[in-house]
Design an enzyme around this catalytic site. Sequence first.
Site, PDB file in Angstrom:
ATOM      1  CE  LYS A  10      32.429  77.368  61.156  1.00 12.23           C
ATOM      2  NZ  LYS A  10      32.406  78.182  59.907  1.00 12.23           N
ATOM      3  CE1 TYR A  50      30.503  82.684  62.226  1.00 13.34           C
ATOM      4  CE2 TYR A  50      28.766  81.066  62.572  1.00 13.34           C
ATOM      5  CZ  TYR A  50      30.106  81.378  62.367  1.00 13.34           C
ATOM      6  OH  TYR A  50      31.038  80.364  62.308  1.00 13.34           O
ATOM      7  NE  ARG A 103      38.172  77.065  58.279  1.00  9.59           N
ATOM      8  CZ  ARG A 103      38.284  78.274  58.788  1.00  9.59           C
ATOM      9  NH1 ARG A 103      39.329  79.028  58.469  1.00  9.59           N
ATOM     10  NH2 ARG A 103      37.380  78.738  59.619  1.00  9.59           N
ATOM     11  CG  ASN A 113      34.611  77.034  57.156  1.00  6.09           C
ATOM     12  OD1 ASN A 113      33.807  76.821  58.057  1.00  6.09           O
ATOM     13  ND2 ASN A 113      35.176  78.216  56.976  1.00  6.09           N
ATOM     14  CG  HIS A 116      34.319  80.547  64.273  1.00 11.67           C
ATOM     15  ND1 HIS A 116      34.257  81.603  63.392  1.00 11.67           N
ATOM     16  CD2 HIS A 116      34.534  81.091  65.497  1.00 11.67           C
ATOM     17  CE1 HIS A 116      34.402  82.730  64.077  1.00 11.67           C
ATOM     18  NE2 HIS A 116      34.573  82.451  65.355  1.00 11.67           N
ATOM     19  CD  GLU A 127      34.390  84.987  67.910  1.00 12.91           C
ATOM     20  OE1 GLU A 127      34.154  85.605  66.871  1.00 12.91           O
ATOM     21  OE2 GLU A 127      35.140  83.981  67.945  1.00 12.91           O
TER      22      GLU A 127
HETATM   23  P1  CMP Z   1      33.928  81.387  59.889  1.00 14.46           P
HETATM   24  O1  CMP Z   1      35.389  81.480  60.123  1.00 14.46           O
HETATM   25  O2  CMP Z   1      33.122  80.706  60.938  1.00 14.46           O
HETATM   26  O3  CMP Z   1      33.344  82.866  59.697  1.00 14.46           O
HETATM   27  C1  CMP Z   1      32.171  83.135  58.945  1.00 14.46           C
HETATM   28  C2  CMP Z   1      31.696  81.932  58.185  1.00 14.46           C
HETATM   29  O4  CMP Z   1      30.832  82.214  57.106  1.00 14.46           O
HETATM   30  C3  CMP Z   1      32.858  81.222  57.537  1.00 14.46           C
HETATM   31  O5  CMP Z   1      33.693  80.623  58.506  1.00 14.46           O
HETATM   32  C4  CMP Z   1      32.113  80.263  56.613  1.00 14.46           C
HETATM   33  O6  CMP Z   1      31.624  79.120  57.311  1.00 14.46           O
HETATM   34  C5  CMP Z   1      30.893  81.090  56.215  1.00 14.46           C
HETATM   35  N1  CMP Z   1      30.932  81.558  54.824  1.00 14.46           N
HETATM   36  C6  CMP Z   1      30.096  81.146  53.847  1.00 14.46           C
HETATM   37  N2  CMP Z   1      30.364  81.762  52.702  1.00 14.46           N
HETATM   38  C7  CMP Z   1      31.408  82.577  52.923  1.00 14.46           C
HETATM   39  C8  CMP Z   1      32.160  83.475  52.105  1.00 14.46           C
HETATM   40  N3  CMP Z   1      31.877  83.656  50.808  1.00 14.46           N
HETATM   41  N4  CMP Z   1      33.180  84.152  52.668  1.00 14.46           N
HETATM   42  C9  CMP Z   1      33.463  83.987  53.989  1.00 14.46           C
HETATM   43  N5  CMP Z   1      32.776  83.144  54.825  1.00 14.46           N
HETATM   44  C10 CMP Z   1      31.772  82.447  54.278  1.00 14.46           C
END
Ligand code: CMP
Length: 139
Positions: A10, A50, A103, A113, A116, A127
């Site tokens: 990311k 998303y 992470r 984070n 993904h 995906e």
């Molecule tokens: P990802 O695994 O890419 O899937 C959805 C993304 O939403 C997650 O990682 C985070 O980058 C983002 N995100 C932000 N806030 C939250 C939250 N409270 N819970 C889960 N995902 C979140």
Amino acid sequence: AVERTLSIIKPDATRRNLTGKINAVFEDAGLRIVAQKRIRLTDAQAGAFYAVHKDRPFYGSLVSSMTTDPVVVQVLEGENAVLKHREVMGATNPAQAAEGTVRAQFAESIEANSVHGSDSAENAAIEIAFFFSQIEIVG
Ligand code: CMP
């Protein structure tokens, strides 16, 4: 079984020049990078990727966070690749991620984070097809 999964390094991670360090974690875990490209997502692309989260309170912020810097999208291949990748990424919230995971080492926050990964083989196929054509994936 040998599987493929979709991985995204990311913007928070590409901004800090962490692509190689993150790829080393994946490769050390036995995952093979069989496709990879560095791209800049548009708002529309990030929103579509998303879309499953579109009713969540963090959706708008998540989508804009994905467009601030380039991402590296990749297909990882290996035995149980979906689960193995999720294990080495660690929990979504870096505060809860196990030591040594991507992470835990690199993420800045639950949103920023660093990586993904697909959450199932079914979603991995969807995906992967979002970003790659078959001729770009070389196993
Ligand atoms: P990802 O695994 O890419 O899937 C959805 C993304 O939403 C997650 O990682 C985070 O980058 C983002 N995100 C932000 N806030 C939250 C939250 N409270 N819970 C889960 N995902 C979140």
